[in-house]
Design an enzyme around this catalytic site. Structure first.
Site, PDB file in Angstrom:
ATOM      1  N   TYR A  68       0.838  -1.192   0.000  1.00 36.51           N
ATOM      2  CA  TYR A  68       0.000   0.000   0.000  1.00 36.51           C
ATOM      3  C   TYR A  68       0.875   1.245   0.000  1.00 36.51           C
ATOM      4  O   TYR A  68       1.911   1.275   0.678  1.00 36.51           O
ATOM      5  CB  TYR A  68      -0.872   0.053   1.264  1.00 36.51           C
ATOM      6  CG  TYR A  68      -2.053  -0.877   1.246  1.00 36.51           C
ATOM      7  CD1 TYR A  68      -3.225  -0.530   0.587  1.00 36.51           C
ATOM      8  CD2 TYR A  68      -2.000  -2.100   1.905  1.00 36.51           C
ATOM      9  CE1 TYR A  68      -4.314  -1.386   0.580  1.00 36.51           C
ATOM     10  CE2 TYR A  68      -3.083  -2.968   1.906  1.00 36.51           C
ATOM     11  CZ  TYR A  68      -4.237  -2.599   1.241  1.00 36.51           C
ATOM     12  OH  TYR A  68      -5.316  -3.444   1.235  1.00 36.51           O
ATOM     13  N   TYR A 107      -0.489  -9.901   0.241  1.00 37.96           N
ATOM     14  CA  TYR A 107       0.522  -9.337   1.147  1.00 37.96           C
ATOM     15  C   TYR A 107       0.493 -10.032   2.503  1.00 37.96           C
ATOM     16  O   TYR A 107      -0.538 -10.536   2.929  1.00 37.96           O
ATOM     17  CB  TYR A 107       0.371  -7.818   1.279  1.00 37.96           C
ATOM     18  CG  TYR A 107      -0.941  -7.319   1.835  1.00 37.96           C
ATOM     19  CD1 TYR A 107      -1.227  -7.348   3.203  1.00 37.96           C
ATOM     20  CD2 TYR A 107      -1.892  -6.771   0.991  1.00 37.96           C
ATOM     21  CE1 TYR A 107      -2.417  -6.862   3.706  1.00 37.96           C
ATOM     22  CE2 TYR A 107      -3.099  -6.280   1.485  1.00 37.96           C
ATOM     23  CZ  TYR A 107      -3.350  -6.331   2.842  1.00 37.96           C
ATOM     24  OH  TYR A 107      -4.535  -5.851   3.330  1.00 37.96           O
ATOM     25  N   ARG A 117      -2.750 -12.191   3.293  1.00 37.01           N
ATOM     26  CA  ARG A 117      -4.078 -11.826   2.790  1.00 37.01           C
ATOM     27  C   ARG A 117      -4.175 -12.176   1.318  1.00 37.01           C
ATOM     28  O   ARG A 117      -3.276 -11.886   0.544  1.00 37.01           O
ATOM     29  CB  ARG A 117      -4.332 -10.311   2.908  1.00 37.01           C
ATOM     30  CG  ARG A 117      -4.433  -9.712   4.292  1.00 37.01           C
ATOM     31  CD  ARG A 117      -5.609 -10.171   5.139  1.00 37.01           C
ATOM     32  NE  ARG A 117      -6.847 -10.505   4.467  1.00 37.01           N
ATOM     33  CZ  ARG A 117      -7.795  -9.643   4.074  1.00 37.01           C
ATOM     34  NH1 ARG A 117      -7.651  -8.377   4.296  1.00 37.01           N
ATOM     35  NH2 ARG A 117      -8.903 -10.058   3.490  1.00 37.01           N
ATOM     36  N   HIS A 120      -7.087  -8.546  -2.774  1.00 36.61           N
ATOM     37  CA  HIS A 120      -8.416  -8.001  -2.505  1.00 36.61           C
ATOM     38  C   HIS A 120      -8.433  -6.506  -2.787  1.00 36.61           C
ATOM     39  O   HIS A 120      -7.395  -5.845  -2.809  1.00 36.61           O
ATOM     40  CB  HIS A 120      -8.829  -8.263  -1.048  1.00 36.61           C
ATOM     41  CG  HIS A 120      -7.904  -7.641  -0.054  1.00 36.61           C
ATOM     42  ND1 HIS A 120      -6.737  -8.234   0.353  1.00 36.61           N
ATOM     43  CD2 HIS A 120      -7.953  -6.441   0.591  1.00 36.61           C
ATOM     44  CE1 HIS A 120      -6.115  -7.448   1.214  1.00 36.61           C
ATOM     45  NE2 HIS A 120      -6.822  -6.354   1.371  1.00 36.61           N
TER      46      HIS A 120
END
Ligand SMILES: [Fe+2]
Length: 197
Positions: A68, A107, A117, A120
């Site tokens: 991110y 990630y 994860r 998404h």
């Protein structure tokens, strides 16, 4: 329970709230971001299957490497100077939205040993009343991490979990340009899209 005006009303967003390139996360910088270009589209519906028109849909996501563009993300993966990972769009007369973006990477997180994860995309919707507010996550079909994700599997109902997995869609896929995924969201009711923060 009877509902009051504070529940049955909500924020209204005019056309000027959304810029012409806000829906296209591949065109927000000088060059295109790295990664697999995709199109994500779908309809926003109310509990009776009627379109929710001109409602704000916002998304945010990691880049293709699973990072991110955010100060607290310390994942050892490269940032992409051409990808901010945020977009917004208004639905049209049929309740349809459309984003162009890149497929986010999986990630790691520290929830448990070797925790990852699945890929998404986070969504935030306001709907037409405060009661229709939705924050959720969209997943990709066939992702091997789906059965192991505590966030997705925190939803106890099989059918509700399935509603968070997008569908690969030939009609959305553009030849020689991008794969297409369809993701409808239902605000409230028996078939409501589940919340996932
Ligand atoms: Fe995330």
């Amino acid at each position: 329970m009877p509902q009051t005006m504070s529940e049955l009303t909500g924020p209204v967003f005019g056309r000027d709230a959304v810029g012409p390139l806000d829906h296209d996360l591949t065109q927000q910088h000088d060059a295109e971001p790295l990664g697999e270009r995709i199109i994500v589209t779908g309809r926003v519906l109310d509990e009776d299957g009627r379109p929710i028109r001109h409602t704000l849909v916002e998304l945010w996501q990691a880049n293709a490497a699973g990072r991110y563009a955010h100060a607290i993300d310390r994942h050892d993966a490269p940032l992409d100077p051409n990808f901010s990972g945020c977009g917004r769009a208004l639905t049209d007369e049929e309740g349809r939205y459309r984003f162009v973006t890149i497929k986010p990477g999986a990630y790691p997180w520290t929830n448990h040993q070797n925790a990852w994860r699945p890929a998404h995309i986070h969504f935030s919707l306001f709907g037409d009343a405060f009661l229709t507010r939705l924050v959720t996550q969209m997943y990709f079909p066939g992702d091997p991490l789906l059965p192991f994700d505590p966030v997705l599997n925190g939803i106890p109902d099989d059918a509700a979990r399935e509603r968070l997995v997008s569908t690969f869609d030939w009609d959305t896929t553009m030849p020689e340009h991008a794969l297409g995924y369809r993701f409808d969201m239902v605000l409230r009711g028996r078939n409501a899209t589940p919340w996932e923060k």
